[in-house]
Design a protein around this motif. Structure first.
Motif, PDB file in Angstrom:
ATOM      1  N   LEU A  33       0.846  -1.194   0.000  1.00  0.00           N
ATOM      2  CA  LEU A  33       0.000   0.000   0.000  1.00  0.00           C
ATOM      3  C   LEU A  33       0.877   1.238   0.000  1.00  0.00           C
ATOM      4  CD1 LEU A  33      -2.571  -0.894   2.819  1.00  0.00           C
ATOM      5  CD2 LEU A  33      -2.979  -0.966   0.351  1.00  0.00           C
ATOM      6  N   ASN A  34       0.268   2.365  -0.350  1.00  0.00           N
ATOM      7  CA  ASN A  34       0.901   3.672  -0.220  1.00  0.00           C
ATOM      8  C   ASN A  34       0.831   4.057   1.256  1.00  0.00           C
ATOM      9  OD1 ASN A  34       1.349   6.413  -0.110  1.00  0.00           O
ATOM     10  ND2 ASN A  34       0.117   6.896  -1.919  1.00  0.00           N
ATOM     11  N   LEU A  35       1.951   4.005   1.979  1.00  0.00           N
ATOM     12  CA  LEU A  35       1.920   4.266   3.419  1.00  0.00           C
ATOM     13  C   LEU A  35       3.109   5.113   3.846  1.00  0.00           C
ATOM     14  CD1 LEU A  35       4.306   2.328   4.725  1.00  0.00           C
ATOM     15  CD2 LEU A  35       2.603   0.569   4.563  1.00  0.00           C
ATOM     16  N   THR A  36       3.049   5.629   5.070  1.00  0.00           N
ATOM     17  CA  THR A  36       4.201   6.317   5.661  1.00  0.00           C
ATOM     18  C   THR A  36       4.529   5.652   6.994  1.00  0.00           C
ATOM     19  OG1 THR A  36       2.818   7.957   6.774  1.00  0.00           O
ATOM     20  CG2 THR A  36       3.649   8.558   4.597  1.00  0.00           C
ATOM     21  N   ILE A  37       5.732   5.936   7.501  1.00  0.00           N
ATOM     22  CA  ILE A  37       6.114   5.377   8.804  1.00  0.00           C
ATOM     23  C   ILE A  37       6.563   6.498   9.740  1.00  0.00           C
ATOM     24  CG2 ILE A  37       6.814   3.178   7.791  1.00  0.00           C
ATOM     25  CD1 ILE A  37       9.747   4.013   8.408  1.00  0.00           C
ATOM     26  N   ASP A  38       6.458   6.231  11.022  1.00  0.00           N
ATOM     27  CA  ASP A  38       6.936   7.157  12.038  1.00  0.00           C
ATOM     28  C   ASP A  38       7.350   6.306  13.244  1.00  0.00           C
ATOM     29  OD1 ASP A  38       7.517   9.549  13.346  1.00  0.00           O
ATOM     30  OD2 ASP A  38       5.644  10.506  12.718  1.00  0.00           O
ATOM     31  N   PHE A  39       8.040   6.926  14.179  1.00  0.00           N
ATOM     32  CA  PHE A  39       8.502   6.172  15.348  1.00  0.00           C
ATOM     33  C   PHE A  39       8.254   6.948  16.634  1.00  0.00           C
ATOM     34  CE2 PHE A  39      11.018   4.447  11.894  1.00  0.00           C
ATOM     35  CZ  PHE A  39      10.920   3.084  12.125  1.00  0.00           C
ATOM     36  N   MET A  40       8.052   6.214  17.712  1.00  0.00           N
ATOM     37  CA  MET A  40       8.024   6.800  19.047  1.00  0.00           C
ATOM     38  C   MET A  40       8.975   5.997  19.918  1.00  0.00           C
ATOM     39  SD  MET A  40       4.094   7.589  19.997  1.00  0.00           S
ATOM     40  CE  MET A  40       4.378   8.776  21.299  1.00  0.00           C
ATOM     41  N   ALA A  41       9.495   6.654  20.935  1.00  0.00           N
ATOM     42  CA  ALA A  41      10.262   5.915  21.946  1.00  0.00           C
ATOM     43  C   ALA A  41       9.663   6.277  23.290  1.00  0.00           C
ATOM     44  CB  ALA A  41      11.733   6.296  21.895  1.00  0.00           C
ATOM     45  N   VAL A  42       9.369   5.283  24.084  1.00  0.00           N
ATOM     46  CA  VAL A  42       8.810   5.532  25.408  1.00  0.00           C
ATOM     47  C   VAL A  42       9.623   4.774  26.438  1.00  0.00           C
ATOM     48  CG1 VAL A  42       6.453   5.883  24.567  1.00  0.00           C
ATOM     49  CG2 VAL A  42       7.169   3.593  25.222  1.00  0.00           C
ATOM     50  N   SER A  43       9.637   5.288  27.651  1.00  0.00           N
ATOM     51  CA  SER A  43      10.228   4.487  28.716  1.00  0.00           C
ATOM     52  C   SER A  43       9.117   4.217  29.701  1.00  0.00           C
ATOM     53  CB  SER A  43      11.393   5.218  29.370  1.00  0.00           C
ATOM     54  OG  SER A  43      10.936   6.011  30.418  1.00  0.00           O
ATOM     55  N   SER A  44       8.968   2.941  30.043  1.00  0.00           N
ATOM     56  CA  SER A  44       7.937   2.628  31.026  1.00  0.00           C
ATOM     57  C   SER A  44       8.627   2.432  32.355  1.00  0.00           C
ATOM     58  CB  SER A  44       7.149   1.397  30.599  1.00  0.00           C
ATOM     59  OG  SER A  44       8.010   0.382  30.184  1.00  0.00           O
ATOM     60  N   TYR A  45       8.108   3.106  33.351  1.00  0.00           N
ATOM     61  CA  TYR A  45       8.724   3.011  34.674  1.00  0.00           C
ATOM     62  C   TYR A  45       8.434   1.673  35.274  1.00  0.00           C
ATOM     63  CZ  TYR A  45       9.928   7.812  34.332  1.00  0.00           C
ATOM     64  OH  TYR A  45      10.489   8.975  33.922  1.00  0.00           O
ATOM     65  N   ILE A  90       7.335   9.862  27.319  1.00  0.00           N
ATOM     66  CA  ILE A  90       7.655   9.889  25.892  1.00  0.00           C
ATOM     67  C   ILE A  90       9.075  10.411  25.733  1.00  0.00           C
ATOM     68  CG2 ILE A  90       7.083  10.890  23.649  1.00  0.00           C
ATOM     69  CD1 ILE A  90       4.183  10.951  24.509  1.00  0.00           C
ATOM     70  N   LEU A  91       9.968   9.571  25.228  1.00  0.00           N
ATOM     71  CA  LEU A  91      11.372   9.967  25.014  1.00  0.00           C
ATOM     72  C   LEU A  91      11.544  10.556  23.618  1.00  0.00           C
ATOM     73  CD1 LEU A  91      13.115   6.785  26.463  1.00  0.00           C
ATOM     74  CD2 LEU A  91      12.650   8.941  27.633  1.00  0.00           C
ATOM     75  N   LYS A  92      10.776  10.018  22.672  1.00  0.00           N
ATOM     76  CA  LYS A  92      10.769  10.570  21.320  1.00  0.00           C
ATOM     77  C   LYS A  92       9.333  10.519  20.832  1.00  0.00           C
ATOM     78  CE  LYS A  92      11.532   9.734  16.507  1.00  0.00           C
ATOM     79  NZ  LYS A  92      10.289  10.467  16.222  1.00  0.00           N
ATOM     80  N   ASP A  93       8.833  11.678  20.432  1.00  0.00           N
ATOM     81  CA  ASP A  93       7.450  11.730  19.950  1.00  0.00           C
ATOM     82  C   ASP A  93       7.441  11.571  18.425  1.00  0.00           C
ATOM     83  OD1 ASP A  93       4.688  12.027  19.860  1.00  0.00           O
ATOM     84  OD2 ASP A  93       4.675  13.744  21.233  1.00  0.00           O
ATOM     85  N   SER A 140      -1.247   0.373  26.689  1.00  0.00           N
ATOM     86  CA  SER A 140      -2.522   1.020  27.024  1.00  0.00           C
ATOM     87  C   SER A 140      -2.329   2.512  27.178  1.00  0.00           C
ATOM     88  CB  SER A 140      -3.082   0.498  28.342  1.00  0.00           C
ATOM     89  OG  SER A 140      -3.460  -0.807  28.196  1.00  0.00           O
ATOM     90  N   ARG A 141      -1.263   2.889  27.867  1.00  0.00           N
ATOM     91  CA  ARG A 141      -0.990   4.299  28.099  1.00  0.00           C
ATOM     92  C   ARG A 141      -0.623   4.993  26.776  1.00  0.00           C
ATOM     93  NH1 ARG A 141      -2.251   8.494  29.357  1.00  0.00           N
ATOM     94  NH2 ARG A 141      -0.844  10.076  30.160  1.00  0.00           N
ATOM     95  N   LEU A 142       0.173   4.321  25.984  1.00  0.00           N
ATOM     96  CA  LEU A 142       0.582   4.888  24.695  1.00  0.00           C
ATOM     97  C   LEU A 142      -0.638   5.089  23.776  1.00  0.00           C
ATOM     98  CD1 LEU A 142       3.067   5.680  22.991  1.00  0.00           C
ATOM     99  CD2 LEU A 142       3.087   3.353  22.126  1.00  0.00           C
ATOM    100  N   LEU A 143      -1.534   4.121  23.766  1.00  0.00           N
ATOM    101  CA  LEU A 143      -2.734   4.232  22.927  1.00  0.00           C
ATOM    102  C   LEU A 143      -3.637   5.362  23.431  1.00  0.00           C
ATOM    103  CD1 LEU A 143      -3.523   0.440  22.341  1.00  0.00           C
ATOM    104  CD2 LEU A 143      -2.568   2.056  20.689  1.00  0.00           C
ATOM    105  N   GLU A 144      -3.671   5.544  24.762  1.00  0.00           N
ATOM    106  CA  GLU A 144      -4.434   6.658  25.354  1.00  0.00           C
ATOM    107  C   GLU A 144      -3.877   8.001  24.865  1.00  0.00           C
ATOM    108  OE1 GLU A 144      -5.407   5.090  29.696  1.00  0.00           O
ATOM    109  OE2 GLU A 144      -4.468   7.087  29.746  1.00  0.00           O
ATOM    110  N   ILE A 145      -2.557   8.115  24.889  1.00  0.00           N
ATOM    111  CA  ILE A 145      -1.890   9.359  24.467  1.00  0.00           C
ATOM    112  C   ILE A 145      -2.188   9.613  22.985  1.00  0.00           C
ATOM    113  CG2 ILE A 145       0.367  10.460  24.074  1.00  0.00           C
ATOM    114  CD1 ILE A 145       1.360   8.854  26.597  1.00  0.00           C
ATOM    115  N   LEU A 146      -2.027   8.590  22.148  1.00  0.00           N
ATOM    116  CA  LEU A 146      -2.265   8.760  20.711  1.00  0.00           C
ATOM    117  C   LEU A 146      -3.740   9.020  20.418  1.00  0.00           C
ATOM    118  CD1 LEU A 146       0.054   5.999  19.186  1.00  0.00           C
ATOM    119  CD2 LEU A 146       0.478   8.469  19.331  1.00  0.00           C
ATOM    120  N   GLY A 147      -4.594   8.518  21.306  1.00  0.00           N
ATOM    121  CA  GLY A 147      -6.044   8.642  21.124  1.00  0.00           C
ATOM    122  C   GLY A 147      -6.561  10.067  21.205  1.00  0.00           C
ATOM    123  N   THR A 148      -5.747  10.986  21.712  1.00  0.00           N
ATOM    124  CA  THR A 148      -6.183  12.394  21.855  1.00  0.00           C
ATOM    125  C   THR A 148      -5.825  13.228  20.621  1.00  0.00           C
ATOM    126  OG1 THR A 148      -4.072  13.076  22.813  1.00  0.00           O
ATOM    127  CG2 THR A 148      -5.760  12.278  24.349  1.00  0.00           C
TER     128      THR A 148
END
Ligand code: IMP
Ligand code: MG
Length: 191
Positions: free
Chosen positions: A69-81, A93-96, A120-128
């Motif tokens: 498909l015609n798509l794009t990519i992106d990356f996030m880096a998170v640290s979970s305590y 979020i270490l890298k948005d 779950s937390r990451l999906l919550e953040i992206l969900g906004t």
């Protein structure tokens, strides 16, 4: 031939502390299936694959080459305590993302879902952020320790037992991400 030359030296990939779980061929076959399914289901949609660094890097690289498909990519880096060895659900979020996801169809690409707290937390953040849809592809699903039982994994590579697994992007204290296969670490204290 000298006797010592017949001894087989162990290398990183033949480390006796590793027990292979999924081979290169099994992994490639499964990813091809996932790619075909994702291709069918996202046809005509603006798809962004969001890889969660670092563990998803190899899965991301293989999966995207199976999505026609015609798509794009992106990356996030998170640290979970972590509270001892278990994640607490607090995510920093270490890298948005580099680009907005408003009105895009987002597929989050993760290495493994364990307790599910980080995702779950990451999906919550992206969900906004106004995405048209957000779904989850995880290479591995380790359901036994799951705390966030409601977390839906839309695309799963393999379901694994409640053991510490490495390779194909997954690490033990930074090591083993480069194994081309998935293995169980027999003695985690020696990993
Ligand atoms: P969760 O918040 O417990 O779901 O944490 C998931 C994260 O913990 C994954 O993204 C991995 O980085 C790491 N993790 C969980 N289980 C394993 C494992 O068996 N091997 C390597 N990393 C793991
Ligand atoms: Mg991870």
């Amino acid at each position: 031939m000298a006797a010592e030359s017949t001894q087989i030296a162990t290398t990183e990939f033949t480390n006796p502390n590793l027990e292979a779980l999924y081979s290169v061929d099994e992994i490639q076959a499964r990813i091809k299936e996932l790619g075909e399914q994702i291709t069918r289901e996202y046809t005509g949609k603006e798809l962004v694959l969001v890889g969660v660094l670092k563990g998803s890097c190899i899965f991301m690289a293989d999966l995207m080459r199976e999505i026609d498909l015609n798509l794009t990519i992106d990356f996030m880096a998170v640290s979970s305590y972590k509270d001892g060895t278990r994640s607490t659900g607090d995510v920093e979020i270490l890298k948005d993302l580099s680009n907005p996801i408003r009105e895009k169809h987002v597929l989050v690409v993760e290495d493994i879902v364990d307790t599910g707290l980080t995702l779950s937390r990451l999906l919550e953040i992206l969900g906004t952020r106004g995405a048209s849809s957000i779904k989850l592809a995880s290479f591995l699903d380790k359901p036994e320790p799951r705390i966030k039982k409601e977390l839906v994994i839309d695309y799963t590579g393999f379901v694994v037992p409640n053991k510490f697994v490495v390779g194909y992007g997954l690490d033990a204290a930074g090591r083993y991400r480069n194994l081309p296969f998935i293995a169980v670490v027999k003695d985690p204290s020696a990993a």
